[in-house]
Design a protein around this motif. Sequence first.
Motif, PDB file in Angstrom:
ATOM      1  N   LEU A  80       0.845  -1.202   0.000  1.00 39.18           N
ATOM      2  CA  LEU A  80       0.000   0.000   0.000  1.00 39.18           C
ATOM      3  C   LEU A  80       0.884   1.257   0.000  1.00 39.18           C
ATOM      4  O   LEU A  80       0.514   2.292  -0.545  1.00 39.18           O
ATOM      5  N   ALA A  81       2.027   1.141   0.646  1.00 44.72           N
ATOM      6  CA  ALA A  81       2.992   2.252   0.625  1.00 44.72           C
ATOM      7  C   ALA A  81       3.929   2.040  -0.556  1.00 44.72           C
ATOM      8  O   ALA A  81       4.513   0.968  -0.688  1.00 44.72           O
ATOM      9  N   GLU A  82       4.051   3.065  -1.406  1.00 48.17           N
ATOM     10  CA  GLU A  82       4.953   2.907  -2.557  1.00 48.17           C
ATOM     11  C   GLU A  82       6.387   3.285  -2.178  1.00 48.17           C
ATOM     12  O   GLU A  82       7.337   2.869  -2.826  1.00 48.17           O
ATOM     13  N   ARG A  83       6.530   4.104  -1.104  1.00 51.71           N
ATOM     14  CA  ARG A  83       7.868   4.439  -0.615  1.00 51.71           C
ATOM     15  C   ARG A  83       7.726   4.986   0.809  1.00 51.71           C
ATOM     16  O   ARG A  83       6.622   5.316   1.255  1.00 51.71           O
ATOM     17  N   TRP A  84       8.859   5.101   1.488  1.00 51.74           N
ATOM     18  CA  TRP A  84       8.847   5.627   2.853  1.00 51.74           C
ATOM     19  C   TRP A  84      10.207   6.205   3.193  1.00 51.74           C
ATOM     20  O   TRP A  84      11.200   5.888   2.524  1.00 51.74           O
ATOM     21  N   GLU A  85      10.212   7.062   4.222  1.00 54.41           N
ATOM     22  CA  GLU A  85      11.500   7.578   4.693  1.00 54.41           C
ATOM     23  C   GLU A  85      11.472   7.691   6.223  1.00 54.41           C
ATOM     24  O   GLU A  85      10.401   7.749   6.833  1.00 54.41           O
ATOM     25  N   THR A  86      12.685   7.744   6.785  1.00 53.67           N
ATOM     26  CA  THR A  86      12.834   7.822   8.248  1.00 53.67           C
ATOM     27  C   THR A  86      13.600   9.094   8.586  1.00 53.67           C
ATOM     28  O   THR A  86      14.516   9.474   7.857  1.00 53.67           O
ATOM     29  N   SER A  87      13.230   9.714   9.697  1.00 57.66           N
ATOM     30  CA  SER A  87      13.961  10.907  10.124  1.00 57.66           C
ATOM     31  C   SER A  87      15.333  10.511  10.668  1.00 57.66           C
ATOM     32  O   SER A  87      15.567   9.339  10.983  1.00 57.66           O
ATOM     33  N   GLU A  88      16.199  11.480  10.810  1.00 61.29           N
ATOM     34  CA  GLU A  88      17.565  11.187  11.263  1.00 61.29           C
ATOM     35  C   GLU A  88      17.605  10.588  12.661  1.00 61.29           C
ATOM     36  O   GLU A  88      18.438   9.734  12.965  1.00 61.29           O
ATOM     37  N   ASP A  89      16.694  11.042  13.521  1.00 63.27           N
ATOM     38  CA  ASP A  89      16.694  10.503  14.886  1.00 63.27           C
ATOM     39  C   ASP A  89      15.990   9.150  14.976  1.00 63.27           C
ATOM     40  O   ASP A  89      15.878   8.562  16.048  1.00 63.27           O
ATOM     41  N   GLY A  90      15.487   8.643  13.845  1.00 63.57           N
ATOM     42  CA  GLY A  90      14.880   7.307  13.810  1.00 63.57           C
ATOM     43  C   GLY A  90      13.509   7.230  14.455  1.00 63.57           C
ATOM     44  O   GLY A  90      12.959   6.138  14.611  1.00 63.57           O
ATOM     45  N   ARG A  91      12.940   8.378  14.826  1.00 64.66           N
ATOM     46  CA  ARG A  91      11.654   8.345  15.514  1.00 64.66           C
ATOM     47  C   ARG A  91      10.474   8.595  14.589  1.00 64.66           C
ATOM     48  O   ARG A  91       9.348   8.197  14.905  1.00 64.66           O
ATOM     49  N   THR A  92      10.706   9.240  13.460  1.00 67.35           N
ATOM     50  CA  THR A  92       9.591   9.571  12.569  1.00 67.35           C
ATOM     51  C   THR A  92       9.689   8.771  11.268  1.00 67.35           C
ATOM     52  O   THR A  92      10.709   8.806  10.582  1.00 67.35           O
ATOM     53  N   TRP A  93       8.630   8.058  10.971  1.00 66.67           N
ATOM     54  CA  TRP A  93       8.562   7.261   9.742  1.00 66.67           C
ATOM     55  C   TRP A  93       7.420   7.831   8.905  1.00 66.67           C
ATOM     56  O   TRP A  93       6.296   7.928   9.390  1.00 66.67           O
ATOM     57  N   THR A  94       7.708   8.153   7.667  1.00 69.23           N
ATOM     58  CA  THR A  94       6.675   8.714   6.793  1.00 69.23           C
ATOM     59  C   THR A  94       6.463   7.777   5.603  1.00 69.23           C
ATOM     60  O   THR A  94       7.423   7.410   4.918  1.00 69.23           O
ATOM     61  N   PHE A  95       5.203   7.410   5.392  1.00 71.56           N
ATOM     62  CA  PHE A  95       4.862   6.479   4.303  1.00 71.56           C
ATOM     63  C   PHE A  95       4.004   7.191   3.265  1.00 71.56           C
ATOM     64  O   PHE A  95       3.054   7.904   3.619  1.00 71.56           O
ATOM     65  N   HIS A  96       4.331   6.977   2.012  1.00 72.67           N
ATOM     66  CA  HIS A  96       3.568   7.572   0.904  1.00 72.67           C
ATOM     67  C   HIS A  96       2.768   6.459   0.226  1.00 72.67           C
ATOM     68  O   HIS A  96       3.351   5.467  -0.237  1.00 72.67           O
ATOM     69  N   LEU A  97       1.453   6.635   0.210  1.00 76.65           N
ATOM     70  CA  LEU A  97       0.572   5.570  -0.278  1.00 76.65           C
ATOM     71  C   LEU A  97       0.424   5.595  -1.794  1.00 76.65           C
ATOM     72  O   LEU A  97       0.549   6.656  -2.424  1.00 76.65           O
ATOM     73  N   VAL A  98       0.111   4.436  -2.364  1.00 79.70           N
ATOM     74  CA  VAL A  98      -0.215   4.372  -3.787  1.00 79.70           C
ATOM     75  C   VAL A  98      -1.529   5.129  -3.991  1.00 79.70           C
ATOM     76  O   VAL A  98      -2.305   5.300  -3.043  1.00 79.70           O
ATOM     77  N   GLY A  99      -1.788   5.523  -5.213  1.00 80.59           N
ATOM     78  CA  GLY A  99      -2.978   6.350  -5.443  1.00 80.59           C
ATOM     79  C   GLY A  99      -4.211   5.570  -5.846  1.00 80.59           C
ATOM     80  O   GLY A  99      -5.316   6.124  -5.855  1.00 80.59           O
ATOM     81  N   ASN A 100      -4.058   4.293  -6.152  1.00 77.66           N
ATOM     82  CA  ASN A 100      -5.203   3.573  -6.733  1.00 77.66           C
ATOM     83  C   ASN A 100      -5.810   2.513  -5.817  1.00 77.66           C
ATOM     84  O   ASN A 100      -6.693   1.757  -6.236  1.00 77.66           O
ATOM     85  N   ALA A 101      -5.357   2.439  -4.578  1.00 74.16           N
ATOM     86  CA  ALA A 101      -5.891   1.390  -3.704  1.00 74.16           C
ATOM     87  C   ALA A 101      -7.315   1.728  -3.272  1.00 74.16           C
ATOM     88  O   ALA A 101      -7.621   2.881  -2.969  1.00 74.16           O
ATOM     89  N   LYS A 102      -8.160   0.717  -3.260  1.00 77.99           N
ATOM     90  CA  LYS A 102      -9.552   0.948  -2.836  1.00 77.99           C
ATOM     91  C   LYS A 102     -10.073  -0.275  -2.091  1.00 77.99           C
ATOM     92  O   LYS A 102      -9.608  -1.403  -2.284  1.00 77.99           O
ATOM     93  N   PHE A 103     -11.055  -0.011  -1.243  1.00 78.27           N
ATOM     94  CA  PHE A 103     -11.675  -1.093  -0.491  1.00 78.27           C
ATOM     95  C   PHE A 103     -12.680  -1.822  -1.386  1.00 78.27           C
ATOM     96  O   PHE A 103     -13.065  -1.325  -2.455  1.00 78.27           O
ATOM     97  N   HIS A 104     -13.130  -2.978  -0.895  1.00 78.25           N
ATOM     98  CA  HIS A 104     -14.045  -3.796  -1.697  1.00 78.25           C
ATOM     99  C   HIS A 104     -15.367  -3.095  -1.985  1.00 78.25           C
ATOM    100  O   HIS A 104     -16.021  -3.381  -2.980  1.00 78.25           O
ATOM    101  N   ASN A 105     -15.756  -2.179  -1.103  1.00 80.51           N
ATOM    102  CA  ASN A 105     -17.027  -1.474  -1.353  1.00 80.51           C
ATOM    103  C   ASN A 105     -16.832  -0.237  -2.240  1.00 80.51           C
ATOM    104  O   ASN A 105     -17.770   0.518  -2.459  1.00 80.51           O
ATOM    105  N   GLY A 106     -15.605  -0.034  -2.699  1.00 83.34           N
ATOM    106  CA  GLY A 106     -15.344   1.080  -3.604  1.00 83.34           C
ATOM    107  C   GLY A 106     -14.744   2.300  -2.941  1.00 83.34           C
ATOM    108  O   GLY A 106     -14.253   3.206  -3.626  1.00 83.34           O
ATOM    109  N   ASP A 107     -14.759   2.350  -1.611  1.00 83.95           N
ATOM    110  CA  ASP A 107     -14.169   3.496  -0.907  1.00 83.95           C
ATOM    111  C   ASP A 107     -12.666   3.551  -1.164  1.00 83.95           C
ATOM    112  O   ASP A 107     -12.006   2.508  -1.191  1.00 83.95           O
ATOM    113  N   PRO A 108     -12.117   4.755  -1.344  1.00 85.95           N
ATOM    114  CA  PRO A 108     -10.661   4.833  -1.532  1.00 85.95           C
ATOM    115  C   PRO A 108      -9.919   4.491  -0.243  1.00 85.95           C
ATOM    116  O   PRO A 108     -10.381   4.829   0.848  1.00 85.95           O
TER     117      PRO A 108
END
Lengths: 527, 335
Positions: A80-108
């Motif tokens: 679901l995450a296409e890429r991610w990065e970590t802060s220098e202090d190792g405490r913050t993780w940021t994930f960038h999601l793909v744009g086309n993922a959707k739930f079975h009921n159609g919700d993004p």
Amino acid sequence: MHRRNFLLGASGLVAASSLDPAFGFEREGNRRILVFSGNQPVPILDPHQRYDWSTRMMQRCLYDALVRYEGSPAKVIPWLAERWETSEDGRTWTFHLVGNAKFHNGDPLDAEAVRYSFERGLKLNKGISWMLSKHLRPGSVAAVDARTVRFTLEQPYPDFLSFLPLWFVVNPRQVVANAEGEDEGQKWLTNAEAGSGPFRIKRWDGQTVMSLEAVPDYWKGWPMAEADRPAGVIYRVMRESAPRKAALQRGEVDVAAGLTPDDLEQLEKMPGMVVTNDPGAAPFSIMLNTQKGPTADVNFRKALAHAFDYEALITIHKGDAQLMDGPFPPVTAGRIACDMPRQNLELARQYLAKTPTPEGGIELEFLHIAGHEVQRQIGLVLLAALRPLNIKVNLVAQPWPTLIGRGASPETAAAMTAVYVTPVTTSPDTVASQYASSAAGQFWGIHHLRDAEIDRMVAEAAVELDQAKRMATYAAIQRRIVDLQPVIFGMTANQRWALRPYVKGFAHQPLNLTGEVDLFPLFAARA
Amino acid sequence: MLRLLARRIAYVALMLGGLVLITFVISNVTPADPAALAAGPDATPDMVATLRQEYGLDRPLPEQFVRYVGDLLHFRLGRSIQSGNEVTDDLARYLPATLELVLLAMGFACVVGIPLGVLSAVRRHSWFDHAIRVLAVSGVALPAFWIALLLQLVLAVWMGWLPTGGQLSIAADPPPVVTGMVLLDALLAGEWATVSDAAAHAVMPAFVLSLPCLASVLRVNRAEMIEVLGSDHVTAARAHGVAPGRVVGLLALKNAMLPTMAMIGLRFGWMLGSTVLVETVFDWPGLGLYAVSSAIASDFKPVMGVTLCIGLLFMLANLLVDLAYGWLDPRTRGA
């Protein structure tokens, strides 16, 4: 020859001569439905409440995670995450999601769904929450925008990523709409799903048959050609090995897990059957009670470890096992090969001579799971191995709940307890923590080891950002564990499934739990 | 008759109370911790405590017992710690499948066992009688799991005539639920393909379950028939020229049926208990399978629920037999 063995042999011969070469799988229109069979039901499907092997296998069909494990050796790959990065202090993780993922009921499937899912998992304090509850506090997951999620950890934790394949994302709108009072949708998600995975529920009885249908326009796409895409998969629970094998032979089942070594040996020789054989990751160990009785003495423990017949473990598994060459399982990051004890009676006698019972003359209890034939055989090996030291072994079989109940306290724990500890991730912190004082009382801590040096190193390594320094600490931890010998390190048995030859896409992944198979890439090849 | 009914109902209530107490005590003396098991192998003490609190397992045992009895009086059997489901809901879901299996097995045992017992008694010491006695001993002596595996091997794997297990083919859609018994519901819905499918799935488990009962019914019926056929009133009837068929079918069989009925009543309860093994081997989704899954997980509320359910059904079956006894033989009403 025992009557049962005779019957099994006869069944093998009969089945070999009567196997129908025609394909036995279920169909829906011109597409096939693959049938998997195992012995374990799925009483709770909710991904934030439970995750044993059969449950996780179904959850992986119905839900997606930010990342997933793939390949052997296991690697974390984007999902679901296409890429991610970590802060220098190792405490913050940021994930960038793909744009086309959707739930079975159609919700993004957006960042808010990810945030909600992690917060829900932590709030319920069940199933997977132990993995991150020390590192994430409520409110520490933020949806920065629709496609960006940020995690702020309490302290640096390099293993953070290794747990994320087990954290599935649910659709908040569906869960909230079906919640009863303050239950966070737990009751509803017991038998229902709110996911985005490659399959959705068609019919669900967690005790017997779980039928899933494929989502044709699955956002990630299917790994096989469109013509080969299955119409669905069915998980059929069959508690006993013999009927499971019979169903496989008869074509009612396409893939079977949890068959006995005897059954697998017979199936291997039959035409129209494939038996997989790949190195597993779940170590078998004999935990020694380090706090009470003769095994509280490290020399006594070393005497036991040097008297044990390790090669017999391989023989019991008919060659399909590898001896442990260190305390960490093969899948764990930072594993090193150590100088492990091997059978050496002279050395064993030397260690025994340093104990208060140099001549032996004592009896030790070996506790194993009732009905577990391999463990019973290992007990017999132990019994024979300790006889030269004049140590008697009392084999005691008890149900798993009783076994772990007794192991919770050093006062009630047996001198020796047979345990498999399956790693769920590649995290070295998780495995090293099994030897920290905090593990006492858990089933992997039946040894009740208390060592200040291990405790200190485990705490340091968990938050160390310098990878080289961290791995050096884990190496030191492993050597220290071997020195203290809280456990007789056994083997990792191979993972084996039996399947029909037309089943394609089967990929071994050593982090799969017990009988778990990734059903997503499986399909039936056309004749 | 009313006094007999009142007395028997009082006995049932008393026995049920005893059963509740015994099952509760047994469930709580084992060293297993259901909350720890349900929380999963990697759960922290904090997670286990959460579950323990949620399910009231953190309360003192006497308090748990009082709560349990209080819930029972409101027809609630607690929640399964493994699935979170209400046990009463689970029982309602699984009981029909077990009843279906037991009724099929019991029906088969009676339909086959009683005539064979009669024939065996009438042809006493013939080769037929000897063969039937061997069959009867075998039916009681052979372990059910062994027969089950043998039948699976021969009829499912080798011959390919019957499915290995389950209640319906896995890809088949179940009929609309009316009674919960798949075979009966399929019949009611007129879904003949499903009827055939369900019947094929029921053959082996029902047969295996019926064997000990069939053997017992046969043996008891044979013994009683032999005794009755040698009694004075039967001899007198024969001397008066009553047709042999009437002597056996009406005079002798009616008298011989009393102990046979008692045996059937006892066997009904026994069969309910035996479903644990048969349902496990054949993956029949009934109470037995539910009990096994729950027991393995030390999930005590479902185990206690199943025990109470089977116990109650057993007592009711025996109550009905007692009443039938009283109706057939007025001398027993005061007993």
